[in-house]
Write an enzyme that holds these catalytic residues in place. Structure first.
Site, short mmCIF file in Angstrom:
data_model
loop_
_atom_site.label_atom_id
_atom_site.label_comp_id
_atom_site.label_asym_id
_atom_site.label_seq_id
_atom_site.Cartn_x
_atom_site.Cartn_y
_atom_site.Cartn_z
CG ASP A 113 2.28 3.23 3.57
OD1 ASP A 113 2.38 2.81 2.39
OD2 ASP A 113 2.84 4.27 3.96
CG HIS A 167 4.64 7.78 6.12
ND1 HIS A 167 5.08 8.75 5.23
CD2 HIS A 167 4.01 6.84 5.36
CE1 HIS A 167 4.73 8.38 4.00
NE2 HIS A 167 4.08 7.23 4.05
CD GLU A 213 3.63 -0.84 -0.19
OE1 GLU A 213 2.81 -0.44 -1.03
OE2 GLU A 213 4.76 -0.36 -0.03
CG ASP A 214 4.40 -1.00 4.79
OD1 ASP A 214 5.04 -1.77 4.08
OD2 ASP A 214 4.43 0.24 4.65
ZN ZN Z 1 3.42 5.91 2.52
#
Ligand code: ZN
Length: 181
Positions: free
Chosen positions: A60, A34, A63-64
């Site tokens: 990301d 991604h 966040e992840d």
């Molecule tokens: Zn993303």
């Protein structure tokens, strides 16, 4: 050479940060695909700024993953970290609130964060098209599409090429979702 090494540094950092993570869709795909596609979408539009591409690859991570912000700051600097923060939802909030905040906060994003946000939304729609998450009903997919359009709708005028790509995927998936009843 400097640009390539700054890109590959961020790529390797993202690879290690997202190691063992997969996208929600079926068939299963490494999460790293991604951010690579998001960065690639920017490059294809001629948007090759080193800070922009590093932030796209890392967007990301906070966040992840459990990687602390300090590690991004230490390796990539304050500007890249700031962009990643702009694109990070507060996971302490309810998902519905987070989604609403993404819509509301979109116009306040910096230009670089908006570019990444649009490419991010396009790739998420492309994934919904090619590999919809198992267990997502048609209604849920339609809601996701509508929400993505709301976010991008708030930042139109940022970049015609990226917006055209988003619109093409949104229309394609809209047709697909509405041909199934
Ligand atoms: Zn993303």
């Amino acid at each position: 050479m400097k640009a390539i090494s700054s890109y590959s540094d961020a790529l390797v950092f993202a690879m290690e940060a997202h190691r063992g993570q997969f996208r929600k869709g079926d068939p299963r795909e490494a999460f790293l695909s991604h951010p690579i596609r998001v960065a690639h979408a920017l490059v294809r539009q001629g948007l090759c700024d080193a800070v922009l591409l590093q932030a796209a690859l890392l967007h990301d991570v906070l966040e992840d993953t459990a990687i602390p912000a300090d590690r991004i700051r230490a390796q990539f600097g304050e500007e890249v970290l700031g962009l990643v923060w702009e694109l990070t939802d507060d996971k302490n909030l309810l998902k519905s609130v987070r989604k609403q905040m993404q819509v509301e906060r979109a116009p306040g994003l910096s230009l670089m964060a908006r570019l990444i946000r649009i490419a991010d939304k396009t790739d998420n729609l492309a994934s919904l098209e090619h590999a919809p998450p198992s267990g997502w009903s048609l209604t849920r997919q339609r809601e996701y599409l509508a929400w993505s359009r709301r976010v991008v709708g708030r930042i139109r005028g940022t970049h015609a090429g990226l917006e055209a790509e988003f619109d093409a995927f949104a229309e394609e998936i809209d047709r697909k979702l509405h041909s199934k009843v």
